[in-house]
Design an enzyme around this catalytic site. Structure first.
Site, PDB file in Angstrom:
ATOM      1  N   ASP A  77       0.897  -1.183   0.052  1.00  0.00           N
ATOM      2  CA  ASP A  77      -0.002  -0.098  -0.062  1.00  0.00           C
ATOM      3  C   ASP A  77       1.031   1.241  -0.027  1.00  0.00           C
ATOM      4  O   ASP A  77       1.546   1.473   0.911  1.00  0.00           O
ATOM      5  CB  ASP A  77      -0.777   0.011   1.052  1.00  0.00           C
ATOM      6  CG  ASP A  77      -1.767   1.022   1.249  1.00  0.00           C
ATOM      7  OD1 ASP A  77      -1.654   2.155   0.425  1.00  0.00           O
ATOM      8  OD2 ASP A  77      -2.687   0.954   1.949  1.00  0.00           O
ATOM      9  N   ASN A 104       4.856   3.365 -10.864  1.00  0.00           N
ATOM     10  CA  ASN A 104       3.850   3.806 -11.625  1.00  0.00           C
ATOM     11  C   ASN A 104       2.491   3.863 -11.004  1.00  0.00           C
ATOM     12  O   ASN A 104       1.487   4.586 -11.427  1.00  0.00           O
ATOM     13  CB  ASN A 104       3.558   2.161 -12.510  1.00  0.00           C
ATOM     14  CG  ASN A 104       2.144   2.423 -12.971  1.00  0.00           C
ATOM     15  OD1 ASN A 104       1.816   2.755 -14.056  1.00  0.00           O
ATOM     16  ND2 ASN A 104       1.373   1.284 -12.513  1.00  0.00           N
ATOM     17  N   TYR A 170      -5.103  16.132  -8.280  1.00  0.00           N
ATOM     18  CA  TYR A 170      -4.458  15.651  -9.221  1.00  0.00           C
ATOM     19  C   TYR A 170      -3.245  16.250  -9.815  1.00  0.00           C
ATOM     20  O   TYR A 170      -2.077  15.588  -9.853  1.00  0.00           O
ATOM     21  CB  TYR A 170      -5.278  14.497  -9.979  1.00  0.00           C
ATOM     22  CG  TYR A 170      -4.581  13.652 -10.997  1.00  0.00           C
ATOM     23  CD1 TYR A 170      -3.784  12.630 -10.513  1.00  0.00           C
ATOM     24  CD2 TYR A 170      -4.392  13.932 -12.421  1.00  0.00           C
ATOM     25  CE1 TYR A 170      -3.318  11.733 -11.355  1.00  0.00           C
ATOM     26  CE2 TYR A 170      -3.599  12.985 -13.334  1.00  0.00           C
ATOM     27  CZ  TYR A 170      -3.175  12.152 -12.733  1.00  0.00           C
ATOM     28  OH  TYR A 170      -2.646  10.961 -13.613  1.00  0.00           O
ATOM     29  N   LYS A 174       0.995  15.465  -9.636  1.00  0.00           N
ATOM     30  CA  LYS A 174       1.742  15.250 -10.982  1.00  0.00           C
ATOM     31  C   LYS A 174       2.625  16.224 -11.290  1.00  0.00           C
ATOM     32  O   LYS A 174       3.869  16.021 -11.713  1.00  0.00           O
ATOM     33  CB  LYS A 174       0.656  14.879 -12.096  1.00  0.00           C
ATOM     34  CG  LYS A 174       0.088  13.464 -12.039  1.00  0.00           C
ATOM     35  CD  LYS A 174       1.143  12.345 -11.913  1.00  0.00           C
ATOM     36  CE  LYS A 174       0.696  11.259 -11.783  1.00  0.00           C
ATOM     37  NZ  LYS A 174       1.393  10.058 -11.921  1.00  0.00           N
ATOM     38  N   VAL A 203      -5.127   8.078 -21.711  1.00  0.00           N
ATOM     39  CA  VAL A 203      -4.972   6.744 -21.758  1.00  0.00           C
ATOM     40  C   VAL A 203      -6.143   5.890 -20.998  1.00  0.00           C
ATOM     41  O   VAL A 203      -6.719   6.131 -20.211  1.00  0.00           O
ATOM     42  CB  VAL A 203      -3.729   6.222 -20.875  1.00  0.00           C
ATOM     43  CG1 VAL A 203      -3.111   4.785 -21.159  1.00  0.00           C
ATOM     44  CG2 VAL A 203      -2.381   6.789 -21.328  1.00  0.00           C
TER      45      VAL A 203
END
Length: 275
Positions: A77, A104, A170, A174, A203
């Site tokens: 986790d 990832n 988000y 990033k 994606v």
């Protein structure tokens, strides 16, 4: 012929992939396996990890090099710093000399704007996408320095280059990954350690399903009228970057589908010059 040479560079390497239970992580694992690498696959979901392990082991057998590697799975986790700190001790001894770390694991929740964002979801995104990534990277950078070799590959996003409304948290995470990657690249310039950031555009994976909290219809609308990237498209970029000669570092890669030009500019429908 060039593709064979690239695969041969990865044969016998050990690669750790986080978030390997699906999407880009699973596709990346399978491509590395096909190139003859050994794999350490981590994620929270053991059942899904087991499925990816089976696919990776089959890819190892079918690979162009004929040198199959080992595949192990470890639940992890990325929000749990204690689990991250104990990860190295859980890796089988013969695989502890990791050559490539692929950061990832990551996620996004919702399209709510500032003022309406759930605080628990803020914590989950920041702790997974940023804090966990940094914590794990610190461990392996120390290991890489001991051997004066290694490769850190971070999954960024167009959201880390260009912010957009409804993605504040988000985008912030990033942007942090891109900044961290850039600083790490500069800090390791005197070491034989490579640092890469792969930044995808649109994606189609379970990513959007997670964003819309399981609403598959809402997730599908994101890609209506456009052919998005696939998980395998990004996996190919990751494996390609890792397979370059040791003196070649692919520092940054921004990958769009052909009908996308920015975080918010895309073309839906036939691509015929707008006619």
């Amino acid at each position: 012929m060039a593709g064979v040479f690239s695969a041969q560079r990865l044969a016998g390497k050990t690669v750790l992939v986080t978030g390997a239970s699906g999407g880009i992580g699973a596709a990346t694992a399978i491509l590395f396996a096909r190139a003859g690498a050994s794999l350490i696959l981590t994620a929270r979901r053991q059942a899904q990890l087991d499925e990816v392990k089976r696919a990776a082991e089959q890819a190892n057998k079918e690979g162009a090099t004929g040198k199959g590697g080992k595949v192990v799975t470890l639940t992890l986790d990325m929000q749990d710093r204690k689990q991250i700190k104990g990860l190295l001790d859980r890796i089988p001894e013969e695989l502890r000399e990791v050559d490539v770390l692929v950061n990832n694991a990551g996620l996004v929740y919702g399209r709510e704007q500032v003022g309406d964002i759930d605080e628990d979801e803020i914590d989950t995104m920041i702790n997974t996408n940023v804090v966990g990534l940094i914590s794990l990277t610190q461990i392996f950078v120390k290991e890489f320095k001991k051997r004066n070799r290694g490769h850190v590959i971070n999954l960024g996003s167009i959201a880390g280059i260009e912010p957009y409304a409804g993605g504040s948290i988000y985008c912030a995470t990033k942007h942090a990954v891109h900044a961290f990657n850039g600083s790490l690249l500069r800090e390791l310039v005197g070491w034989n350690i490579r640092v890469t950031c792969i930044a995808p555009g649109m994606v189609e994976t379970n990513f959007s399903i997670t964003r819309f909290r399981g609403d598959e219809d809402a997730a599908k609308k994101v890609y209506e009228g456009i052919t998005p990237l696939s998980a395998n498209d990004i996996a190919e970029e990751i494996v390609w970057a890792a397979s370059r000669p040791e003196h070649v570092n692919i520092a940054d890669v921004l990958v769009f589908p052909s009908a996308q030009a920015s975080a918010i500019i895309n073309h839906r429908g036939p691509q015929n010059g707008g006619k």
